[in-house]
Motif scaffolding. Structure first.
Motif, PDB file in Angstrom:
ATOM      1  N   ARG A 204      15.785  19.160 -17.557  1.00  0.00           N
ATOM      2  CA  ARG A 204      15.688  19.671 -16.178  1.00  0.00           C
ATOM      3  C   ARG A 204      14.451  19.146 -15.443  1.00  0.00           C
ATOM      4  NH1 ARG A 204      14.905  24.973 -15.300  1.00  0.00           N
ATOM      5  NH2 ARG A 204      13.774  25.319 -17.268  1.00  0.00           N
ATOM      6  N   PHE A 205      13.357  18.977 -16.163  1.00  0.00           N
ATOM      7  CA  PHE A 205      12.095  18.541 -15.549  1.00  0.00           C
ATOM      8  C   PHE A 205      11.791  17.105 -15.968  1.00  0.00           C
ATOM      9  CE2 PHE A 205       9.812  22.941 -15.139  1.00  0.00           C
ATOM     10  CZ  PHE A 205      10.942  23.460 -14.522  1.00  0.00           C
ATOM     11  N   VAL A 206      11.184  16.374 -15.050  1.00  0.00           N
ATOM     12  CA  VAL A 206      10.753  15.007 -15.339  1.00  0.00           C
ATOM     13  C   VAL A 206       9.313  14.840 -14.874  1.00  0.00           C
ATOM     14  CG1 VAL A 206      11.113  12.554 -14.923  1.00  0.00           C
ATOM     15  CG2 VAL A 206      13.086  14.084 -15.119  1.00  0.00           C
ATOM     16  N   CYS A 207       8.455  14.437 -15.793  1.00  0.00           N
ATOM     17  CA  CYS A 207       7.056  14.180 -15.485  1.00  0.00           C
ATOM     18  C   CYS A 207       6.867  12.672 -15.335  1.00  0.00           C
ATOM     19  CB  CYS A 207       6.164  14.712 -16.607  1.00  0.00           C
ATOM     20  SG  CYS A 207       4.395  14.447 -16.364  1.00  0.00           S
ATOM     21  N   SER A 208       6.190  12.272 -14.274  1.00  0.00           N
ATOM     22  CA  SER A 208       5.960  10.847 -14.073  1.00  0.00           C
ATOM     23  C   SER A 208       4.530  10.634 -13.578  1.00  0.00           C
ATOM     24  CB  SER A 208       6.955  10.255 -13.068  1.00  0.00           C
ATOM     25  OG  SER A 208       6.814  10.890 -11.805  1.00  0.00           O
ATOM     26  N   ARG A 209       4.023   9.456 -13.858  1.00  0.00           N
ATOM     27  CA  ARG A 209       2.673   9.133 -13.419  1.00  0.00           C
ATOM     28  C   ARG A 209       2.702   7.860 -12.593  1.00  0.00           C
ATOM     29  NH1 ARG A 209      -0.619   9.153 -18.774  1.00  0.00           N
ATOM     30  NH2 ARG A 209      -2.198   8.078 -17.566  1.00  0.00           N
ATOM     31  N   ASP A 210       1.970   7.867 -11.496  1.00  0.00           N
ATOM     32  CA  ASP A 210       1.851   6.714 -10.615  1.00  0.00           C
ATOM     33  C   ASP A 210       0.415   6.225 -10.710  1.00  0.00           C
ATOM     34  OD1 ASP A 210       1.507   4.941  -8.489  1.00  0.00           O
ATOM     35  OD2 ASP A 210       2.880   6.031  -7.190  1.00  0.00           O
ATOM     36  N   ASN A 211       0.203   5.221 -11.540  1.00  0.00           N
ATOM     37  CA  ASN A 211      -1.160   4.732 -11.762  1.00  0.00           C
ATOM     38  C   ASN A 211      -1.761   4.129 -10.495  1.00  0.00           C
ATOM     39  OD1 ASN A 211      -1.011   5.578 -14.391  1.00  0.00           O
ATOM     40  ND2 ASN A 211      -0.794   3.529 -15.269  1.00  0.00           N
TER      41      ASN A 211
ATOM     42  N   GLN B 219      -1.361   5.148  -7.424  1.00  0.00           N
ATOM     43  CA  GLN B 219      -1.806   6.217  -6.519  1.00  0.00           C
ATOM     44  C   GLN B 219      -2.596   7.301  -7.236  1.00  0.00           C
ATOM     45  OE1 GLN B 219       1.421   7.720  -4.151  1.00  0.00           O
ATOM     46  NE2 GLN B 219       1.705   5.780  -3.079  1.00  0.00           N
ATOM     47  N   ASN B 220      -2.814   7.131  -8.533  1.00  0.00           N
ATOM     48  CA  ASN B 220      -3.536   8.144  -9.329  1.00  0.00           C
ATOM     49  C   ASN B 220      -2.930   9.525  -9.119  1.00  0.00           C
ATOM     50  OD1 ASN B 220      -5.348   6.273 -10.431  1.00  0.00           O
ATOM     51  ND2 ASN B 220      -6.629   6.383  -8.605  1.00  0.00           N
ATOM     52  N   THR B 221      -1.627   9.575  -9.259  1.00  0.00           N
ATOM     53  CA  THR B 221      -0.877  10.808  -9.021  1.00  0.00           C
ATOM     54  C   THR B 221       0.052  11.084 -10.188  1.00  0.00           C
ATOM     55  OG1 THR B 221      -0.949  10.493  -6.626  1.00  0.00           O
ATOM     56  CG2 THR B 221       0.767  11.942  -7.480  1.00  0.00           C
ATOM     57  N   VAL B 222       0.165  12.348 -10.519  1.00  0.00           N
ATOM     58  CA  VAL B 222       1.110  12.791 -11.541  1.00  0.00           C
ATOM     59  C   VAL B 222       2.096  13.735 -10.851  1.00  0.00           C
ATOM     60  CG1 VAL B 222       1.407  13.895 -13.787  1.00  0.00           C
ATOM     61  CG2 VAL B 222      -0.730  12.722 -13.235  1.00  0.00           C
ATOM     62  N   ARG B 223       3.367  13.542 -11.100  1.00  0.00           N
ATOM     63  CA  ARG B 223       4.386  14.369 -10.459  1.00  0.00           C
ATOM     64  C   ARG B 223       5.224  15.094 -11.504  1.00  0.00           C
ATOM     65  NH1 ARG B 223       4.183   9.646  -7.335  1.00  0.00           N
ATOM     66  NH2 ARG B 223       3.484  10.065  -5.190  1.00  0.00           N
ATOM     67  N   LEU B 224       5.748  16.216 -11.098  1.00  0.00           N
ATOM     68  CA  LEU B 224       6.673  16.979 -11.934  1.00  0.00           C
ATOM     69  C   LEU B 224       7.893  17.291 -11.081  1.00  0.00           C
ATOM     70  CD1 LEU B 224       7.019  18.301 -14.754  1.00  0.00           C
ATOM     71  CD2 LEU B 224       6.268  20.443 -13.679  1.00  0.00           C
ATOM     72  N   GLN B 225       8.975  16.583 -11.359  1.00  0.00           N
ATOM     73  CA  GLN B 225      10.236  16.834 -10.676  1.00  0.00           C
ATOM     74  C   GLN B 225      10.951  17.939 -11.437  1.00  0.00           C
ATOM     75  OE1 GLN B 225      11.818  15.490  -7.831  1.00  0.00           O
ATOM     76  NE2 GLN B 225      13.347  17.081  -8.226  1.00  0.00           N
TER      77      GLN B 225
ATOM     78  N   GLY C 293       4.196  23.445  -4.608  1.00  0.00           N
ATOM     79  CA  GLY C 293       4.832  24.684  -5.017  1.00  0.00           C
ATOM     80  C   GLY C 293       5.501  25.379  -3.856  1.00  0.00           C
ATOM     81  N   GLY C 294       6.230  26.446  -4.179  1.00  0.00           N
ATOM     82  CA  GLY C 294       6.897  27.194  -3.132  1.00  0.00           C
ATOM     83  C   GLY C 294       7.944  28.124  -3.693  1.00  0.00           C
ATOM     84  N   LEU C 295       8.767  28.619  -2.783  1.00  0.00           N
ATOM     85  CA  LEU C 295       9.851  29.539  -3.132  1.00  0.00           C
ATOM     86  C   LEU C 295      11.173  28.784  -3.060  1.00  0.00           C
ATOM     87  CD1 LEU C 295      11.002  32.407  -3.618  1.00  0.00           C
ATOM     88  CD2 LEU C 295      10.964  32.705  -1.118  1.00  0.00           C
TER      89      LEU C 295
ATOM     90  N   GLY D  68      17.894  25.333  -7.579  1.00  0.00           N
ATOM     91  CA  GLY D  68      17.284  24.389  -6.667  1.00  0.00           C
ATOM     92  C   GLY D  68      16.277  23.482  -7.348  1.00  0.00           C
ATOM     93  N   SER D  69      15.600  22.682  -6.534  1.00  0.00           N
ATOM     94  CA  SER D  69      14.645  21.703  -7.040  1.00  0.00           C
ATOM     95  C   SER D  69      13.332  21.768  -6.278  1.00  0.00           C
ATOM     96  CB  SER D  69      15.222  20.285  -6.904  1.00  0.00           C
ATOM     97  OG  SER D  69      16.399  20.119  -7.651  1.00  0.00           O
ATOM     98  N   LEU D  70      12.278  21.401  -6.957  1.00  0.00           N
ATOM     99  CA  LEU D  70      10.953  21.241  -6.356  1.00  0.00           C
ATOM    100  C   LEU D  70      10.267  20.081  -7.043  1.00  0.00           C
ATOM    101  CD1 LEU D  70       9.375  24.839  -6.067  1.00  0.00           C
ATOM    102  CD2 LEU D  70       9.971  23.323  -4.166  1.00  0.00           C
ATOM    103  N   THR D  71       9.363  19.431  -6.310  1.00  0.00           N
ATOM    104  CA  THR D  71       8.531  18.399  -6.913  1.00  0.00           C
ATOM    105  C   THR D  71       7.070  18.760  -6.706  1.00  0.00           C
ATOM    106  OG1 THR D  71      10.168  16.663  -6.522  1.00  0.00           O
ATOM    107  CG2 THR D  71       7.912  15.965  -6.931  1.00  0.00           C
ATOM    108  N   LEU D  72       6.353  18.843  -7.804  1.00  0.00           N
ATOM    109  CA  LEU D  72       4.910  19.083  -7.754  1.00  0.00           C
ATOM    110  C   LEU D  72       4.185  17.746  -7.847  1.00  0.00           C
ATOM    111  CD1 LEU D  72       4.586  22.115 -10.201  1.00  0.00           C
ATOM    112  CD2 LEU D  72       5.122  22.119  -7.755  1.00  0.00           C
ATOM    113  N   SER D  73       3.078  17.652  -7.138  1.00  0.00           N
ATOM    114  CA  SER D  73       2.247  16.457  -7.201  1.00  0.00           C
ATOM    115  C   SER D  73       0.820  16.849  -7.541  1.00  0.00           C
ATOM    116  CB  SER D  73       2.264  15.711  -5.864  1.00  0.00           C
ATOM    117  OG  SER D  73       3.533  15.190  -5.585  1.00  0.00           O
ATOM    118  N   CYS D  74       0.152  15.986  -8.266  1.00  0.00           N
ATOM    119  CA  CYS D  74      -1.247  16.207  -8.619  1.00  0.00           C
ATOM    120  C   CYS D  74      -2.017  14.931  -8.323  1.00  0.00           C
ATOM    121  CB  CYS D  74      -1.369  16.594 -10.082  1.00  0.00           C
ATOM    122  SG  CYS D  74      -3.071  16.846 -10.639  1.00  0.00           S
TER     123      CYS D  74
END
Length: 116
Positions: free
Chosen positions: A65-72, A74-80, A8-10, A15-21
């Motif tokens: 605008r948003f894209v959710c992806s999962r990386d099995n 790396q056990n990570t979920v991202r939100l572009q 997260g951020g400002l 603009g764009s941000l990518t969240l990772s979980c």
């Protein structure tokens, strides 16, 4: 199950941000993973939900605008998040639906602020 959200951020509008979980267990064994958000004074709402089987579900306000992806691996979920708008400002939470009678798990939340 532990979920650790980051990214997260400002950012300025447009603009764009990518969240990772990062998830502490194999997300291939989780019924669905996804992202929710909560703006001040508002209820938490679904942003994107990615089931293990089936199509990804998006809130109408973020489609295109948003894209959710999962990386099995790396056990990570991202939100572009692209073309961000001030109304996207919220705390974003990652979520794991375990399925059946098991409870959901939530990450700690990450703040996204979009300035106009």
């Amino acid at each position: 199950v532990q979920l650790q959200a980051s990214g997260g951020g400002l950012v300025q509008a447009g603009g764009s941000l990518t969240l990772s979980c990062a998830v502490s267990t194999a997300i291939s064994n989780i019924a669905a993973v996804g992202w929710y958000r909560q703006a001040p004074g508002r209820q938490r709402e679904l942003v994107a939900r990615s089931p293990t089987v089936g199509f990804i579900e998006y809130a109408n306000s973020v489609i295109g605008r948003f894209v959710c992806s999962r990386d099995n691996a790396q056990n990570t979920v991202r939100l572009q998040m692209n073309r961000l708008k001030p109304e996207d400002t919220a705390v974003y939470y990652c979520n794991a639906e375990m399925g059946g009678w098991a409870p959901d798990y939530w990450g700690q939340g990450t703040q996204v602020t979009v300035s106009s």
